[in-house]
Design a protein around this motif. Structure first.
Motif, PDB file in Angstrom:
ATOM      1  N   LEU A   1      -2.793   4.129  -2.631  1.00 39.68           N
ATOM      2  CA  LEU A   1      -2.661   3.482  -3.931  1.00 39.68           C
ATOM      3  C   LEU A   1      -2.218   2.036  -3.728  1.00 39.68           C
ATOM      4  CD1 LEU A   1      -0.379   5.364  -6.464  1.00 39.68           C
ATOM      5  CD2 LEU A   1      -0.390   2.900  -6.339  1.00 39.68           C
ATOM      6  N   GLY A   2      -2.888   1.113  -4.379  1.00 40.40           N
ATOM      7  CA  GLY A   2      -2.475  -0.279  -4.249  1.00 40.40           C
ATOM      8  C   GLY A   2      -3.569  -1.203  -4.753  1.00 40.40           C
TER       9      GLY A   2
ATOM     10  N   LEU B   1       0.860  -1.177   0.000  1.00 36.00           N
ATOM     11  CA  LEU B   1       0.000   0.000   0.000  1.00 36.00           C
ATOM     12  C   LEU B   1       0.899   1.231   0.000  1.00 36.00           C
ATOM     13  CD1 LEU B   1      -2.766   1.508   0.544  1.00 36.00           C
ATOM     14  CD2 LEU B   1      -2.176   1.352   2.969  1.00 36.00           C
ATOM     15  N   VAL B   2       0.623   2.150  -0.902  1.00 38.13           N
ATOM     16  CA  VAL B   2       1.369   3.423  -0.911  1.00 38.13           C
ATOM     17  C   VAL B   2       0.452   4.490  -0.326  1.00 38.13           C
ATOM     18  CG1 VAL B   2       2.411   5.208  -2.368  1.00 38.13           C
ATOM     19  CG2 VAL B   2       2.705   2.788  -2.959  1.00 38.13           C
TER      20      VAL B   2
ATOM     21  N   GLY C   1     -12.745   3.857   4.757  1.00 41.06           N
ATOM     22  CA  GLY C   1     -12.992   2.642   3.977  1.00 41.06           C
ATOM     23  C   GLY C   1     -12.016   2.354   2.850  1.00 41.06           C
ATOM     24  N   PHE C   2     -10.908   3.114   2.767  1.00 45.99           N
ATOM     25  CA  PHE C   2     -10.031   2.856   1.612  1.00 45.99           C
ATOM     26  C   PHE C   2      -9.295   1.521   1.716  1.00 45.99           C
ATOM     27  CE2 PHE C   2      -7.484   5.774   4.275  1.00 45.99           C
ATOM     28  CZ  PHE C   2      -6.273   5.121   4.355  1.00 45.99           C
ATOM     29  N   ILE C   3      -9.270   0.969   2.942  1.00 44.94           N
ATOM     30  CA  ILE C   3      -8.829  -0.415   3.106  1.00 44.94           C
ATOM     31  C   ILE C   3     -10.019  -1.162   3.704  1.00 44.94           C
ATOM     32  CG2 ILE C   3      -7.228  -1.977   4.301  1.00 44.94           C
ATOM     33  CD1 ILE C   3      -5.793  -0.178   2.393  1.00 44.94           C
TER      34      ILE C   3
ATOM     35  N   ARG D   1      -5.940  -1.642   9.759  1.00 49.01           N
ATOM     36  CA  ARG D   1      -6.474  -2.472   8.674  1.00 49.01           C
ATOM     37  C   ARG D   1      -5.385  -2.992   7.750  1.00 49.01           C
ATOM     38  NH1 ARG D   1     -12.232   0.284   6.867  1.00 49.01           N
ATOM     39  NH2 ARG D   1     -13.080   0.382   8.975  1.00 49.01           N
ATOM     40  N   TRP D   2      -4.276  -2.265   7.628  1.00 47.93           N
ATOM     41  CA  TRP D   2      -3.228  -2.712   6.713  1.00 47.93           C
ATOM     42  C   TRP D   2      -2.087  -3.412   7.443  1.00 47.93           C
ATOM     43  CZ3 TRP D   2      -3.334  -3.991   1.942  1.00 47.93           C
ATOM     44  CH2 TRP D   2      -2.146  -4.193   1.242  1.00 47.93           C
TER      45      TRP D   2
END
Lengths: 414, 109
Positions: free
Chosen positions: A352-353, A322-323, A410-412, A392-393
């Motif tokens: 981004l990922g 994940l960037v 919510g992006f992850i 989350r990551w």
């Protein structure tokens, strides 16, 4: 007198002889790295943090191109409606970001809008320190990623757990408990003789190493000195090994940002145990001549990260990385008299990922309700972004690392 | 060496304590020595060591000046053995200085 060799052989039994638990752990690093049975762990999810230093103008990055206030505030700097790259909800990317647009179209890009914190500080120095510590009161210890890396440490103590491209440990990765290799060029991460990397068994280097092996572990910093140097030598070898095995699947842009990203890709592809990587792209302090300057910078960002993504995709690593980008603040809504913008408040972060949930997150700032002399009020606390990434990551609880609970975004996927 | 002038990592300045000792700063320090002691003009002139009567004397001259001769006997022996392997006095002096300045003892000064 205890030599490092005895120390390692003796293990726990010798701890009582004036050696700290900390240095014993460091001893384990060198030992693990020298052990032929050493197996790199499944390196889990990897975060690559990109600092856009100087205060990036969020309004000309994620452009509210249909907002009349945007156009009326920026007679020189407003980007033409027919040039920007529309995403959704009246927002478009800067025309230089065609790679990001492609990633958006294929569902790999999320943008968080209005990211900032209460009582915005307009000094680069102070605001950076706030983002880096993850605390507007600067009361939390060390950097937010430093604290996170302590939780991600394993018994194996991978030397590249946290890895920085640059000259020194960035403040967000700093903790005295995890050492962060920083390098600009892989070739500099090795002992040199006459300016060239020393070959195995080179006599001067071998003599120097012997001095560290013989140095008594019971001396002040004894175990730490010896094992740091052992770790340096073994990790230098693993990095060189990763470098020679790594074949980039794409051509990276010929910029220091591009070459730095390729070193990070090398570490990821080489399974060096990295969990957090860091790289900086500087120069976003566009008080003058912003149209040309920001275009160049966003182009570097776009081309570099697009190449990085494509490379990881081709190497089968895109699911693991994940960037996240950040900048210490955005810029004022109104332009100044020099074709630039001055220090502002809220800005945008990109995530981004391959595992990213595409979308625009965070409420957009209302350009008709400005604060502090014409700045966009924040709508999303930066610690919500951090909490999302940490929990989350990277998979470790965020509350304790950020001092309190923050809503996650919510992006992850949760 | 990780401390860029006027660019400390945080408002508190550069971190102290054991943070100066990392793999990256180790390479930076010894590679600085390599560049300083074997520069484009050849080995750095170190008269006190290059003019010594023997390899032992050259090592002791450097040890006395840089670490108050405070070093384990086995380590001194290692440096002496390396010094004996170099016949050119200028080269020998620079190599001895490299090893002493790169030694664990010197990192704590």
């Amino acid at each position: 007198m205890i030599s490092r060799r005895d120390f390692v052989k003796g293990g726990v039994a010798l701890v009582s002889i004036g050696t700290t638990a900390h240095s014993l752990l460091k001893g384990a690093v060198a030992f693990a790295a020298q052990n032929p049975a050493y197996v790199a762990p499944d390196n889990g999810k990897i975060l690559v943090l990109v600092q856009m230093a100087g205060g990036n103008d969020g309004l000309n990055t994620l452009v509210p191109y249909l907002d009349p206030v945007y156009r009326s505030s920026r007679s020189v700097l407003a980007l033409p409606e027919d040039k920007v790259l529309p995403l959704a909800e009246g927002f478009a990317l800067h025309p230089a970001m065609s790679g990001f647009k492609g990633l958006w179209d294929s569902g790999k890009l999320a943008v968080v809008r209005g990211v900032g914190y209460p009582q915005q500080n307009y000094s680069h120095f102070k605001s950076m320190a706030i983002w880096q510590s993850g605390d507007p009161d600067l009361a939390l210890r060390d950097g937010w990623l430093g604290r996170t890396l302590e939780k991600l440490e394993t018994a194996q103590h991978d030397p590249f757990l946290g890895f920085n491209i640059g000259t020194g440990t960035p403040a967000e990765m700093y903790t005295e408990n995890v050492s962060i290799p920083s390098l600009q060029d892989q070739a500099d991460y090795a002992v040199k003789v006459g300016g060239k990397s020393a070959a195995d068994g080179e006599p001067r280097t071998a003599t120097l190493m012997k001095l560290y092996e013989q140095y008594p572990a019971s001396s002040p910093y004894g175990a730490l000195l010896e094992t740091t140097v052992q770790t340096a030598m073994s990790s230098s070898k693993s990095l060189a090994g990763a470098a020679s095995a790594y074949k980039p699947a794409v051509t990276y842009p010929a910029t220091s940002f591009g070459s730095g990203l390729s070193v990070l890709a090398e570490a990821i592809v080489g399974n060096l145990g990295m969990r957090v990587g860091h790289i900086t792209l500087g120069g976003f302090d566009t008080h003058n001549n912003q149209l040309a300057e920001q275009e160049d910078l966003l182009k570097s960002l776009d081309e570099g990260l697009t190449a990085f993504y494509q490379d990881l995709e081709a190497q089968g690593k895109a699911d693991d990385v994940l960037v996240l980008t950040w900048s210490e603040f955005g810029r004022r809504v109104g332009e100044n008299a020099n074709g630039g913008t001055d220090h502002g408040a809220a800005s945008v972060c990109f995530a981004l990922g391959k595992q990213v949930q595409k979308g625009l997150y965070g409420d957009p700032p209302d350009l008709s309700k400005l604060i502090d002399n014409g700045n966009t009020p924040f709508t999303t606390d930066f610690r919500s972004v951090y909490a999302t990434v940490i929990e989350r990551w990277l998979g470790t609880p965020a509350d304790v690392l950020l001092g309190q609970k923050w809503a996650q975004l919510g992006f992850i996927a949760a | 060496m990780g401390q860029v002038l006027f660019e400390p990592p945080a408002v508190a300045g550069w971190p102290g304590g054991a943070s100066w000792l990392s793999s990256g700063t180790f390479f930076a320090r010894v590679n600085f020595l390599d560049a300083l002691l074997y520069n484009q003009r050849g080995p750095l002139a170190i008269p006190a060591a290059a003019g010594a009567a023997s390899p032992e004397d050259a090592v002791d001259a450097v040890l006395a000046r840089l670490v108050d001769a405070n070093i384990a006997a086995a380590s001194r022996d290692g440096i002496v053995a390396f010094a004996r392997s170099i016949s050119n006095p200028q080269n020998r002096a620079a190599s001895v200085a490299y090893l002493v300045l790169g030694s664990p003892e010197y990192q704590l000064i």
